[in-house]
Design an enzyme around this catalytic site. Sequence first.
Site, PDB file in Angstrom:
ATOM      1  NE  ARG A  50       0.307   1.135   3.321  1.00  0.00           N
ATOM      2  CZ  ARG A  50       1.225   2.039   3.547  1.00  0.00           C
ATOM      3  NH1 ARG A  50       2.363   1.604   3.610  1.00  0.00           N
ATOM      4  NH2 ARG A  50       0.917   3.413   3.710  1.00  0.00           N
ATOM      5  CB  ALA A  52       0.423   6.890  -3.716  1.00  0.00           C
ATOM      6  NE  ARG A  93      -6.132   0.900  -1.740  1.00  0.00           N
ATOM      7  CZ  ARG A  93      -5.455   1.242  -0.627  1.00  0.00           C
ATOM      8  NH1 ARG A  93      -4.285   1.181  -0.641  1.00  0.00           N
ATOM      9  NH2 ARG A  93      -5.961   2.283   0.011  1.00  0.00           N
ATOM     10  CD  GLN A 196      -2.882   2.454   6.843  1.00  0.00           C
ATOM     11  OE1 GLN A 196      -3.305   2.734   8.127  1.00  0.00           O
ATOM     12  NE2 GLN A 196      -3.424   2.276   5.965  1.00  0.00           N
ATOM     13  CG  ASP A 237      -2.948   7.999  -1.383  1.00  0.00           C
ATOM     14  OD1 ASP A 237      -2.670   8.307  -0.410  1.00  0.00           O
ATOM     15  OD2 ASP A 237      -2.892   6.840  -1.973  1.00  0.00           O
ATOM     16  CG  ASN A 247      -1.822  11.440   2.704  1.00  0.00           C
ATOM     17  OD1 ASN A 247      -1.567  10.603   2.029  1.00  0.00           O
ATOM     18  ND2 ASN A 247      -1.736  11.736   3.877  1.00  0.00           N
TER      19      ASN A 247
HETATM   20  O1  MRU Z   1      -4.387   3.135   2.556  1.00  0.00           O
HETATM   21  P1  MRU Z   1      -2.833   3.241   2.007  1.00  0.00           P
HETATM   22  O2  MRU Z   1      -2.268   2.638   3.172  1.00  0.00           O
HETATM   23  O3  MRU Z   1      -2.631   2.879   0.611  1.00  0.00           O
HETATM   24  O4  MRU Z   1      -2.701   4.834   2.078  1.00  0.00           O
HETATM   25  C1  MRU Z   1      -1.444   5.448   2.181  1.00  0.00           C
HETATM   26  C2  MRU Z   1      -1.365   6.864   2.254  1.00  0.00           C
HETATM   27  O5  MRU Z   1      -2.419   7.527   2.504  1.00  0.00           O
HETATM   28  C3  MRU Z   1       0.043   7.658   2.192  1.00  0.00           C
HETATM   29  O6  MRU Z   1       0.008   8.644   3.127  1.00  0.00           O
HETATM   30  C4  MRU Z   1       0.020   8.081   0.662  1.00  0.00           C
HETATM   31  O7  MRU Z   1       0.152   6.704  -0.269  1.00  0.00           O
HETATM   32  C5  MRU Z   1       1.665   8.492   0.466  1.00  0.00           C
HETATM   33  S1  MRU Z   1       2.977   7.359   0.304  1.00  0.00           S
HETATM   34  C6  MRU Z   1       4.110   7.844   0.050  1.00  0.00           C
END
Ligand code: MRU
Length: 345
Positions: A50, A52, A93, A196, A237, A247
């Site tokens: 996970r 982006a 996604r 996370q 994201d 985000n």
């Molecule tokens: O749902 P996730 O864990 O994929 O969400 C990730 C985020 O929101 C991160 O902050 C974003 O992808 C930036 S990662 C460099």
Amino acid sequence: MPTTDTVRAIEWRVDHLALLDQRLLPDEERWLRLTTVQEVAAAIRDMVVRGAPAIGITAAFGVVLAAHQHYAQTPGRWRDTIQDDLGLLLDARPTAVNLRWSVERMTGLLTDISTDPTQILLAEAQRIHAEDIAANLHMGELGSRLIAPGSGVLTHCNAGSLATGGYGTALGVIRSAWSEQCIDRVYADETRPWLQGSRLTAWELLRDGIPVQLVVEGAASALMAGGHIDWVIVGADRIAANGDIANKVGTCNLAIIARHFGVRTMVVAPLSTIDMACPSGKDIPIEMRAADEVLGFAGRSVAAQGATAWNPVFDITPAALVDVIVTERGVIQDPVKEKLIKLMR
Ligand code: MRU
């Protein structure tokens, strides 16, 4: 290479993609072996990988596996037969635009390939991976220059090595600023419901020798009112053409509170996260995930029987609440559309 950079979660190994299963961290470090595009799409959808940029890089390797499969099965028609699998990847996604960016970059090569596409596409996927790490190292440098010695920072979700090709976006800046001895205190939101922050951000920072204090999301006001932090530093994201930021849900809360208490908000993201075709945050699709993720935890119910849940996993922070966007091509203060157009030119 800075010493605070030891974590990697995506590896191409000879003939397959290896992913560190992020659902199991920090308890277990298990690598999964992926040999088909279907497995890659499922890994993205189910949060094995996970973040982006990490999703984008993984999808690029997914295109390699798909092309390899289809060329082996139908060498004369593989460009047609691969299309459904590309759709599978694109649909895995919806919010992180890096996924579409990388699949389009990979498929842009398809028309010119006349033989077995595997090696050409593999080289491109590896380039995407390497470029992402290089971008993060550069953004780390650019972002850390903005941080005064003695600062405290708060980050949200995980925008680190695990969420990228390596080093991280927000955590890349924190890694660099820590190495430069500009940061005294790092706080991380636990980031419900997938944690996370407490599972992934804490794990990778501690592994690299950077101490971190966890806070529940609700502690952000108290933290800022108490003068403990100078910067909120997050990833993205998708960044719309007007500078609005998608985000992890809760990012907008932090930006609002930060503005109130005079704390600055820094968004760190590579160019592959900027979507100039998306005029504003209103146009960014926000992923909704299952209610169970909120109603339960670690396999057991934590909500009153009969309660339902609303589970958007990203939110939109208006550009006006963002002080700085850091990209590998430079820093934008007070982002507005004209500045993004200039950056992307
Ligand atoms: O749902 P996730 O864990 O994929 O969400 C990730 C985020 O929101 C991160 O902050 C974003 O992808 C930036 S990662 C460099």
